[in-house]
Structure formats: structure tokens, C-alpha cells
Design a protein around this motif. Structure first.
Motif, PDB file in Angstrom:
ATOM      1  N   UNK A  91      -5.557  -8.431  -3.186  1.00  0.00           N
ATOM      2  CA  UNK A  91      -5.426  -7.334  -2.233  1.00  0.00           C
ATOM      3  C   UNK A  91      -4.738  -6.116  -2.853  1.00  0.00           C
ATOM      4  N   UNK A  92      -3.912  -6.323  -3.866  1.00  0.00           N
ATOM      5  CA  UNK A  92      -3.263  -5.200  -4.536  1.00  0.00           C
ATOM      6  C   UNK A  92      -4.285  -4.274  -5.181  1.00  0.00           C
ATOM      7  N   UNK A  93      -5.414  -4.841  -5.578  1.00  0.00           N
ATOM      8  CA  UNK A  93      -6.428  -4.052  -6.264  1.00  0.00           C
ATOM      9  C   UNK A  93      -7.630  -3.739  -5.389  1.00  0.00           C
ATOM     10  N   UNK A  94      -7.456  -3.856  -4.060  1.00  0.00           N
ATOM     11  CA  UNK A  94      -8.476  -3.391  -3.125  1.00  0.00           C
ATOM     12  C   UNK A  94      -8.597  -1.876  -3.239  1.00  0.00           C
ATOM     13  N   UNK A  95      -9.768  -1.315  -2.910  1.00  0.00           N
ATOM     14  CA  UNK A  95      -9.917   0.147  -2.990  1.00  0.00           C
ATOM     15  C   UNK A  95      -8.912   0.907  -2.120  1.00  0.00           C
ATOM     16  N   UNK A  96      -8.454   0.301  -1.028  1.00  0.00           N
ATOM     17  CA  UNK A  96      -7.486   0.966  -0.147  1.00  0.00           C
ATOM     18  C   UNK A  96      -6.116   1.069  -0.817  1.00  0.00           C
ATOM     19  N   UNK A  97      -5.754   0.080  -1.639  1.00  0.00           N
ATOM     20  CA  UNK A  97      -4.413  -0.004  -2.211  1.00  0.00           C
ATOM     21  C   UNK A  97      -4.349   0.254  -3.707  1.00  0.00           C
ATOM     22  N   UNK A 132       9.360   4.617  -5.133  1.00  0.00           N
ATOM     23  CA  UNK A 132       9.604   4.195  -3.759  1.00  0.00           C
ATOM     24  C   UNK A 132       8.606   4.819  -2.787  1.00  0.00           C
ATOM     25  N   UNK A 133       8.157   6.029  -3.089  1.00  0.00           N
ATOM     26  CA  UNK A 133       7.117   6.632  -2.259  1.00  0.00           C
ATOM     27  C   UNK A 133       5.828   5.832  -2.324  1.00  0.00           C
ATOM     28  N   UNK A 134       5.436   5.425  -3.531  1.00  0.00           N
ATOM     29  CA  UNK A 134       4.237   4.594  -3.686  1.00  0.00           C
ATOM     30  C   UNK A 134       4.420   3.238  -3.020  1.00  0.00           C
ATOM     31  N   UNK A 135       5.631   2.695  -3.098  1.00  0.00           N
ATOM     32  CA  UNK A 135       5.916   1.414  -2.453  1.00  0.00           C
ATOM     33  C   UNK A 135       5.778   1.522  -0.935  1.00  0.00           C
ATOM     34  N   UNK A 136       6.299   2.598  -0.379  1.00  0.00           N
ATOM     35  CA  UNK A 136       6.183   2.799   1.071  1.00  0.00           C
ATOM     36  C   UNK A 136       4.725   2.989   1.460  1.00  0.00           C
ATOM     37  N   UNK A 141      -0.132   0.379   4.092  1.00  0.00           N
ATOM     38  CA  UNK A 141      -1.546   0.011   4.122  1.00  0.00           C
ATOM     39  C   UNK A 141      -1.785  -1.306   4.861  1.00  0.00           C
ATOM     40  N   UNK A 142      -0.745  -2.095   5.080  1.00  0.00           N
ATOM     41  CA  UNK A 142      -0.881  -3.357   5.797  1.00  0.00           C
ATOM     42  C   UNK A 142      -0.737  -3.190   7.304  1.00  0.00           C
ATOM     43  N   UNK A 143      -0.263  -2.035   7.756  1.00  0.00           N
ATOM     44  CA  UNK A 143      -0.072  -1.785   9.183  1.00  0.00           C
ATOM     45  C   UNK A 143      -1.241  -0.920   9.656  1.00  0.00           C
ATOM     46  N   UNK A 144      -1.978  -1.364  10.667  1.00  0.00           N
ATOM     47  CA  UNK A 144      -3.128  -0.582  11.134  1.00  0.00           C
ATOM     48  C   UNK A 144      -2.725   0.827  11.586  1.00  0.00           C
ATOM     49  N   UNK A 145      -3.434   1.808  11.100  1.00  0.00           N
ATOM     50  CA  UNK A 145      -3.263   3.225  11.425  1.00  0.00           C
ATOM     51  C   UNK A 145      -1.918   3.807  10.992  1.00  0.00           C
ATOM     52  N   UNK A 146      -1.136   3.086  10.218  1.00  0.00           N
ATOM     53  CA  UNK A 146       0.187   3.578   9.816  1.00  0.00           C
ATOM     54  C   UNK A 146       0.072   4.747   8.844  1.00  0.00           C
ATOM     55  N   UNK A 147      -0.841   4.661   7.901  1.00  0.00           N
ATOM     56  CA  UNK A 147      -0.994   5.752   6.944  1.00  0.00           C
ATOM     57  C   UNK A 147      -1.441   7.035   7.621  1.00  0.00           C
ATOM     58  N   UNK A 148      -2.393   6.938   8.526  1.00  0.00           N
ATOM     59  CA  UNK A 148      -2.858   8.154   9.203  1.00  0.00           C
ATOM     60  C   UNK A 148      -1.758   8.727  10.092  1.00  0.00           C
ATOM     61  N   UNK A 149      -0.968   7.875  10.728  1.00  0.00           N
ATOM     62  CA  UNK A 149       0.127   8.343  11.568  1.00  0.00           C
ATOM     63  C   UNK A 149       1.186   9.055  10.722  1.00  0.00           C
ATOM     64  N   UNK A 150       1.573   8.459   9.593  1.00  0.00           N
ATOM     65  CA  UNK A 150       2.574   9.067   8.724  1.00  0.00           C
ATOM     66  C   UNK A 150       2.041  10.376   8.140  1.00  0.00           C
ATOM     67  N   UNK A 151       0.766  10.406   7.786  1.00  0.00           N
ATOM     68  CA  UNK A 151       0.166  11.640   7.267  1.00  0.00           C
ATOM     69  C   UNK A 151       0.233  12.757   8.297  1.00  0.00           C
ATOM     70  N   UNK A 152      -0.103  12.453   9.542  1.00  0.00           N
ATOM     71  CA  UNK A 152      -0.061  13.463  10.602  1.00  0.00           C
ATOM     72  C   UNK A 152       1.370  13.935  10.862  1.00  0.00           C
TER      73      UNK A 152
END
Length: 162
Positions: A91-97, A132-136, A141-152
Motif C-alpha cells: 500500500x505504501x507504493x500505491x499510486x495514491x501514496x 513530517x509534512x509528507x508523513x502527515x 491518505x488512509x482517512x476518506x476525504x481527509x486530503x481534500x478537506x485539508x487541501x480546502x
């Protein structure tokens, strides 16, 4: 119980306290009382060399945990408990991550390189912040819609148009 109290007394002696008389109030002589720092210093019996060794050991241990073990255990270990180590690596090497994983691993190497070879504190700090930014970002990426929420949220916080 006696063994416990004996161990507690030994521990008090190791950290510089005198045992049972630690809780006694300082004596007042001729109307003058000890100041707080005098009382505190009377209970600290470590030599300067012992204090330096204690500082160095704690500093190196903390730096090691922060730079190597803690960050890797958060990234790999915590999610590996949930999904298993083999699936975690895949999963670390999935296209999303993949980008977050690559940036995290690269910034970890850069931080160590800057700290131990280049000896530049600013570059090391920047690499650790990027790490740490990359770690966060990876963790989000494991929380649904978390990346889009943080981006907004970040776009609305740093939006320059009024």
C-alpha cells in the motif's frame, strides 16, 4: 512492601534526595530563611560531569527516537498493526501514496545527510519539516476525504483574494 520502600529510598539517593528528611522544612537560623533555589540546590548532589553525561545521553536518545525510530514507527508500524506488514508495504507504493512515500523517504535521507555531513541546521530543519509534512499527507491518505478537506482548509487559510 519493605522491598518497595527500600527501592524507593535507593531511587531517592540516586536522584540526589536524602531519603526521609527530604520532606522536612528548611531550618530558619537567626531570622534568615533559605531561598527556594538554595533549598533546591541542597538536594541536587550530581556533579557537573554527571549532569553533562545525563544531558548527553538524554539528548542523543531523544534525537535518535525523533529522527529514526519514532517517525518510521508512525509511518510503517502503526498502520502495519491494522493491515499487516506485507499489505502495508504494497500500500505504501500505491499510486495514491507513492509521492508521499517517496518524499518522506527522500527527506529522511536528506535530513540525515544535512545533519551529519553538511552540518547545516537550517537545511536539516527544513528537511525535517518536509519529512513530517509528507508523513502527515501519507497518514491522511488512509482517512476518506481527509486530503481534500485539508487541501480546502489550507487554500482558504492562505487565500490572498478578499
Amino acid at each position: 512492601m519493605e522491598k518497595m520502600s527500600h527501592a524507593f529510598e535507593k531511587m531517592k539517593m540516586l536522584v540526589g534526595m536524602e531519603g526521609e528528611d527530604y520532606h522536612q522544612q528548611p531550618a530558619i537560623e537567626d531570622g534568615n530563611s533559605f531561598s527556594f533555589m538554595d533549598d533546591f540546590n541542597s538536594h541536587c548532589t550530581l556533579t557537573t560531569k554527571q549532569r553533562f553525561y545525563g544531558f548527553a545521553i538524554c539528548f542523543v536518545a531523544g534525537l535518535t527516537c525523533t529522527l529514526l525510530m519514532l517517525s518510521w514507527s508512525v509511518l510503517y508500524g502503526s498502520t502495519a498493526f491494522l493491515i499487516g506488514p506485507k499489505r502495508q508495504v504494497s500500500m505504501m507504493f500505491d499510486p495514491v501514496r507513492i509521492y508521499a512515500t517517496a518524499i518522506y523517504l527522500a527527506s529522511m535521507i536528506i535530513a540525515l545527510f544535512c545533519a551529519f555531513y553538511v552540518h547545516n541546521k537550517l537545511l536539516t530543519l527544513l528537511a525535517i519539516i518536509l519529512e513530517f509534512g509528507a508523513l502527515i499527507w501519507y497518514t491522511l491518505s488512509y482517512i476518506p476525504f481527509a486530503r481534500s478537506m485539508v487541501s480546502k482548509i489550507m487554500l482558504s487559510c492562505f487565500d490572498t483574494e478578499f
